[in-house]
Design a protein around this motif. Structure first.
Motif, mmCIF file in Angstrom:
data_model
loop_
_atom_site.group_PDB
_atom_site.id
_atom_site.type_symbol
_atom_site.label_atom_id
_atom_site.label_comp_id
_atom_site.label_asym_id
_atom_site.label_seq_id
_atom_site.Cartn_x
_atom_site.Cartn_y
_atom_site.Cartn_z
ATOM 1 N N PHE A 15 -2.612 11.165 0.386
ATOM 2 C CA PHE A 15 -3.802 12.825 0.622
ATOM 3 C C PHE A 15 -4.816 12.804 1.775
ATOM 4 C CE2 PHE A 15 -7.600 14.132 -0.358
ATOM 5 C CZ PHE A 15 -7.530 15.163 -0.713
ATOM 6 N N ASP B 143 -4.220 3.959 -3.474
ATOM 7 C CA ASP B 143 -2.653 3.571 -3.463
ATOM 8 C C ASP B 143 -2.201 4.979 -3.069
ATOM 9 O OD1 ASP B 143 -3.830 5.941 -4.955
ATOM 10 O OD2 ASP B 143 -3.860 5.229 -6.365
ATOM 11 N N ILE B 144 -1.079 4.873 -3.727
ATOM 12 C CA ILE B 144 0.207 6.120 -2.914
ATOM 13 C C ILE B 144 -0.455 6.740 -2.568
ATOM 14 C CG2 ILE B 144 1.464 6.555 -4.848
ATOM 15 C CD1 ILE B 144 3.732 6.177 -3.814
ATOM 16 N N VAL B 145 -1.464 8.072 -3.599
ATOM 17 C CA VAL B 145 -1.451 9.279 -3.488
ATOM 18 C C VAL B 145 -2.562 9.186 -2.948
ATOM 19 C CG1 VAL B 145 -2.963 10.610 -5.230
ATOM 20 C CG2 VAL B 145 -0.739 9.554 -6.389
ATOM 21 N N GLY B 146 -3.257 8.478 -3.096
ATOM 22 C CA GLY B 146 -4.903 8.282 -1.667
ATOM 23 C C GLY B 146 -3.967 8.207 -0.136
ATOM 24 N N ILE B 147 -3.181 7.383 0.038
ATOM 25 C CA ILE B 147 -2.406 7.665 1.151
ATOM 26 C C ILE B 147 -1.347 8.627 1.272
ATOM 27 C CG2 ILE B 147 -0.168 6.436 2.944
ATOM 28 C CD1 ILE B 147 -0.921 4.035 1.000
#
Lengths: 219, 219, 219
Positions: C48, C42-46
């Motif tokens: 991060f 998801d956007i956070v993982g990307i």
């Protein structure tokens, strides 16, 4: 007179900080130990994973701000608390059917407390507010990342099936650093912030809140 | 007169320390290189894993006590010894049937020497005795953990099938730091301590000594 | 007069250094974000993974030379550039059929720039030339190793199927440190060096250049 008030206020604040960190250490140590039990590790592996999970985030934070040796190597409260927690979990742990929630709760409590105390430490050390927020995020997330790497899992913050984790943590860190920047910080505000992070994280687990995914063209 | 004696004694002690560290570096480099050969890595991977395994524990120790740049970046003996060991193993390595014991022995020799020299470095740097023991444990275990993480294995210290590893290491670190605290430390005592760690570790492998497991309720 | 010239020359050199580092950050952030998209994070993982890949090598370098807090925590250009790159890749990324080459190119560009700028930072910090070359290698390779560890892959530098990666990087670092040692360093020389590393690495991918393997007796 003012100085005395300020000093006793500072003492209270630093006591709350110390208690918050210790509870966070116990919570993260429990989360590391529970994963170790689930993996059927022996007593050494359980204590080792408990200690690494509990102290890892703070050690990384201290290395980044240049506070060496890290506080975990000078104030042994944290080390002893983490090792004891690992031993307690070794002898007594909830039956397997209950193990998902204990793990989620201990991890979320540790996350909330570490984000706030990590941000406060960074801010008091004199780094710029955005860096303090980042240090709070790293303190909160670091221990769990180490735990997951060591036990051969992809870190929670990068798992596709994992509900919101870093977003509540980072939001809490930004609120904490803002509050400190405007000199509004009080112990109870810090604790409320930590509680809010914990609650939002647990709500994300309970109600499966996920971050948006990219529109992935290939497949 | 006394000062001269003390100084030549210190020189002898520091020479033993230096030799111990170098032998430990070669032993750990060999263990990293042997794993790399077993995984069929190319020459770069072999030298890289040899160097990371040999220098990783000491670099982490130096970062934790704030000795920057770490000694591996100022005294190139260690780097050259590790890289040469990797090259030697690249050209000559024991046939596969023999590879388990060479790996266990090199790793155990490196562990013993690094735990003792790491504890000594920490103690001489002025940290509290328990922290020195912890630094010794980290110095001894760190390189192997990095080696295992980089080559995609769960670190030995956390594998369920792995015989005692951290317990002899930590016991040796506690003995070393106690001996130093009471000012009884002599080079031959340090070497005996290292040998004892190595022997106990190898006996644990030979006779399958394991730590106690938790009574795991679920299944 | 000379001082003014030197100073404006230094300013130009440091501007080139700053631009080089920023482009390297964007390139590595893109490589981390592309892997994250491919893994459906998801956007956070990307964001991060983009930030960790882009800033990880420099943070490790700064910790090793004792520059704390690391520059990534004091100059937010890099952090913002990395996070924005992650966001851009979240909203727009090349279709899957094209994703291998964008990944290889962004990674190779980041590698070249980081090896050269990392070597230069180490040299200017005053470490010995071989240590500066090593720091350059670590700066260039570090971010990618962190990216691969976090996303559960064996680091490129240790994969058996991976074309030459560390050899062009290390060769470039040695050239850069030699050039600095003899005081021949000019911005365009640094950029040429970075370009050469990038080109050799991409040629290695294109033409499948591999390092020599050991003659593995067992099987």
């Amino acid at each position: 007179m003012d100085a005395i008030l300020a000093s006793s206020f500072d003492d209270a604040a630093s006591m709350v900080q110390q208690i918050g960190e210790t509870v966070g250490v116990v919570a993260f140590a429990a989360s590391g130990a529970l994963i170790a039990v689930r993996r059927n590790l022996d007593i050494v592996g359980i204590v080792f994973l408990a200690v690494m999970t509990a102290l890892g985030g703070g050690v990384i934070r201290d290395l980044l701000i240049g506070r060496t040796p890290p506080v975990a190597f000078t104030d042994f409260t944290f080390l002893v608390a983490a090792a004891l927690t690992g031993l307690v979990i070794f002898f007594w742990h909830p039956p397997a059917a209950l193990q998902r929630w204990p793990l989620e709760v201990t991890d979320a409590v540790g996350l909330g407390l570490f984000v706030v105390t990590g941000t406060a430490v960074g801010y008091q050390w004199g780094v710029a507010p955005p860096a303090a927020a980042l240090l709070g995020l790293i303190t909160g997330v670091g221990g769990g990342v180490i735990r997951d790497l060591l036990s051969g899992r992809i870190p929670a913050v990068l798992r596709t099936d994992e509900p919101l984790y870093a977003i509540p943590a980072f939001a809490g860190a930004v609120v904490t650093t803002t509050v400190m920047h405007f000199d509004w910080y009080r112990p109870w505000i810090g604790l409320s912030c930590a509680a809010l992070i914990t609650v939002v994280r647990l709500a994300a687990v309970k109600y499966s809140w996920h971050g948006p995914r990219p529109h992935y063209v290939g497949r």
